[in-house]
Design an enzyme around this catalytic site. Sequence first.
Site, mmCIF file in Angstrom:
data_model
loop_
_atom_site.group_PDB
_atom_site.id
_atom_site.type_symbol
_atom_site.label_atom_id
_atom_site.label_comp_id
_atom_site.label_asym_id
_atom_site.label_seq_id
_atom_site.Cartn_x
_atom_site.Cartn_y
_atom_site.Cartn_z
ATOM 1 N N ASP A 380 0.850 -1.181 0.000
ATOM 2 C CA ASP A 380 0.000 0.000 0.000
ATOM 3 C C ASP A 380 0.884 1.228 0.000
ATOM 4 O O ASP A 380 2.014 1.204 0.492
ATOM 5 C CB ASP A 380 -0.891 0.026 1.247
ATOM 6 N N THR A 382 -0.178 4.588 1.199
ATOM 7 C CA THR A 382 -0.361 5.495 2.322
ATOM 8 C C THR A 382 0.230 4.921 3.593
ATOM 9 O O THR A 382 -0.125 3.832 4.025
ATOM 10 C CB THR A 382 -1.855 5.802 2.530
ATOM 11 N N LYS A 771 -6.017 -7.372 -4.514
ATOM 12 C CA LYS A 771 -4.780 -7.881 -3.908
ATOM 13 C C LYS A 771 -4.726 -9.403 -3.999
ATOM 14 O O LYS A 771 -3.672 -9.978 -4.297
ATOM 15 C CB LYS A 771 -4.696 -7.435 -2.447
ATOM 16 N N ASP A 790 -3.723 -3.473 6.026
ATOM 17 C CA ASP A 790 -4.062 -2.989 7.355
ATOM 18 C C ASP A 790 -5.522 -3.264 7.722
ATOM 19 O O ASP A 790 -5.863 -3.341 8.888
ATOM 20 C CB ASP A 790 -3.789 -1.482 7.478
#
Length: 1115
Positions: A380, A382, A771, A790
């Site tokens: 990811d 961020t 994903k 996450d």
Amino acid sequence: MSTSASITVVDKDKGNALAPEDHGPPHVRPSDDILKDHRVDPSKGLSTERAAQLLVQNGPNQLKPPVKPSKLKILLGQITNAMTIVLFGAMAVSLGTQDWIAAGVIGALVALNVGVGYSQEWKAEKVLAGLASVGSPLATVVRYDLKQKAKNREGKAFTIPTEEVVVGDIILVRIGDVVPADARILSGHLSNLECDESLLTGESLPVAKTTDPLDEANVPVGDRTNMVYSGSQVTKGRAKCIVTMTGMATELGKIAEALEKKDAVTEKGTRLLIHKIKVALGVTGTTPLQIKLNKLAYWLLLTAILLAVIVVSSTGYHDIPSSIATYAVAAAVSLLPASLVAVLSLTLAVACRELAARNALVRRMDAVETLGGVHNICSDKTGTITVGRMVLKKAWIPVNTAFVAPGTRASYETTKGLTYAVESGRDPYYPRGTIRVNFDSDEPSPTPNSDNNDDDSDDVTAGDIVRIESIEPAFQEFIHSAALNNMASIHKPVEGKGWDANGDPTEIALQVFAHKAGRGKPHLTTVRRNLRHHGEPLAPVISRASASIQFHHQLDRVATAQSDGPPLGIIDGHYEMLLENPFDSNIKRMSTVWQFIPEDPRHDPTNYDLVVYVKGAVERILDRCAYVGLGENKYALTEEDKARIIERMDSIAAEGLRVLCLAAKHIPHSTKDNIKNITRDELESECCFLGLAGIYDPPRPESQGAVMDALRAGIVAATAATIARSVGILTDRHGPQAVMTGQEFDSLTDEQIDAIEDLPVVIARCAPETKVRMVEALHRRRQRTVMTGDGVNDSPALKRADVGVAMGLNGSDVAKGASAIVLADDNFSTIVRAIRKGRSVFQNLTKFLVYLLSGNVAEVVVIMIGLAFRRDGVAVYPVAPVAALWINTIAAGPPALALGVEPTAKDAMDIGPESFQAIFTLSWYLDTIGYGVFMGAQCLANFVIVTYGIGGGTEDILPKCNDHLVGLLPGCETVFVARGTAFATLQLILMAHAITCKNLTRSIFKMNLLDNTSLLWSAGCLALTTFPILYIPAVNDRIFQLSGLTWQWGLVFGQLVVYLVAAELYKLTKRVYYQRRARRRGKNPVMEMERIAGKKFHVAYTMEAPAGWKPAEAV
């Protein structure tokens, strides 16, 4: 699907009260109906007594805690290990033949292996159990006390632990709260509520909540806008809700429960039986590394049994002496790397501890070895590649120059305008940073005023740096809008390093920018008292009472980059807010109204206009603007101006920045008393366009170095943002298919994905399902991958990836439970460091396995060929069983452990991932068998020289020389000396071999031997133990069945020199081969870039920073 709750029907398995089935789920029912089901008054809530009863009845509101580690289960697992079982068998045979010394040595070895393995696994299990926790520690509920009088039974808000929330509770949620349980929002108790449900849905944007019941029962969780869900975070507004589900019955709990379920076994009949046998033997259903080692152990076991049978068969099965049984045990045990379990456990444990100290918490130890062979990192953006904090990078102002004479202002124009670049450091919230003007190439940068000879002149080295004391008025108005039309704040914590902030990320970015310009909100709104006069003040707004305004003024020394606080401009007064219109997602803008209060009591505040500041989406704000600029030289905004501003917005957005528009206007001070009666539409109309702000989440300073490290190692990094180009993931070498949206990727079939030559390295707006498909596509290409995540819905991808990596700071507990590694700092470079360490562990495993097993091969060669040294049908062993056990355990163990903790090689990331896929390769077999046979041959050569070359040959080979615990018998002098020579030869060569195995290709003369002093100490000390074994009476002849040496030392050291020469020649051959193979392959892209640039790119620090190194502060 959630179901509404009722206190009369209880699901014992879930521990939650359930509603009658015909009522339907809570999101399709009016909230009043749910209140009636629970007989709850929203103003009072549950009584404390009833809540306590429900808590006892239904259990605490928490996810199912992890199974506590069992000491007995761990101990049994270590005892039933394949290698341990073989050693138990060998010990039993030794006891049966009354070879007490051999049995004692094997027993001590078993105790060592079991003890080390048990202690390390117990520590790992305790860490694993401690990782699970409930995401929301506290909750606010409304309850009343039945013990009070009826008229005093009013509901009061209580803050309680989340575990004590029960079905039917009335909970209060507000901005910043983590929702404690699944709940239905109550009608009439909702105020602009928005929740971040990305942990459940994967959607990055907050969801605006409603109270109306939905029409359909079967709708996705993300579309149930009248519900709030456990684990989600409130980003805006507040609401009162009634709890409908707690614990494992929540949506979060359902996902956690699904992840706990093991894959169903589909085999039947004979196949099912075979599957169960494989599971029992540990060759399936366990970790990949354990499967490899168990298979190795069983192959060694079968070979050891075969060797024992061969030894016994050499007697023809007639009159088998007890010494032959001991010989058979020695042959079997000599093949087993007895210290393998202990060395492996300690090696992985040390690696895990080192990674934990560097923010990578390993939940599954074998994942460290798997990390070394990954081909891809799917990360990811961020908070992993980026810092996870928004900063303002660019500001565009519609003026023609940034530097004007005192008392004047620049002319407004939208054709070019001026772009200001704002510097950010390692800490994005640090309120210092240089602001520069980006001039076009045809416009020379102005020269600083030569008359400006203040003390701060040494801080400025270029004319395009904006000075706080001489900010152009249009830019100053833009800064004031960013600072005042803003509810965020920044502060430096009392304890800890760096700066912190509260508020919306976008507003924080604007506030930090204003602080860098010396005009943060606290400075503009602070009331000043007893300030000395600094000359003409900097007028922040247009005053109708002032005919001339001085914009340039003298400034006290600007704070340096080393100061704690931000630099400050002089403001002769302060601002007070009169009205706030919060951001509305429907109209995509917010506004505030401010008045200026001068410090000089001689100046009347009524002479200053009120200022209305507006910010929001560019198109929405332009629709509310009528002018360009706020100064007296402003002009009417035309359609051509709007088109140019939109074009400028597109240009800034193309750089991956989020663009905001800032505007303002003046209104007469006389409207102050009636300001709240002015409609928002009227207040936000006829505004003046001030400029554009480009905001983004900057890459971590170390991300680019980490990406270079990964590329050099042949690892492809894939992420989900345009930030990929700035850190080097996306380059000009990539084709058009290197960038896809998640929707585009998901629309492709598996066949179409497999037809793509190179999978995309950037996937924008990547959903959790995307994903999973990416992991499957990589597995079809026989590539390993690291996947980060996450959210709760990232868990399937984390489990399916070869190594799942969860975020420790912002990740959900479910994601952490599904991962193999948890990042304590959510940093991409930590993943690369972990891969580097994984490669080091892989190389170290290869080294110590070569060392251990080549030593075993040498012993087998000596013992099995020793069957040829026989008389009267009985073979006399060249090395006594106890001596073989000594070499196999005591002598081999410490150097193997030292090899297992070898420092990471500097070139670990210069090798492609194909070199880290399998330990047992052709090269490994050549090393193990080649070194083993050669060392065994050297040992036998010395035994033969002493026995047949100098001694009497067969005449000295007597069966009685095998008898243990009787000492040196007459006639066995030559055999005992020959055994001593063979023992010294093998032990000393093995110590030299340990240093040789430090690097399996590099010359021993080019190794840095001092970087692993434990290897030198262990090899050196064990080499010295050769002398007491040879010369201490009783120890030498009764236990080890050998004698001391005299001239035979020449043979020993001669063979040592031969070994070193042969090893160097063998390594030279390997180096030549690898160099030729490397030339046949394609060039490494990073190395090629380094060759062109003429320098080595700096890569991420591996395991520790250099001495004295400190992070660079933002300036």
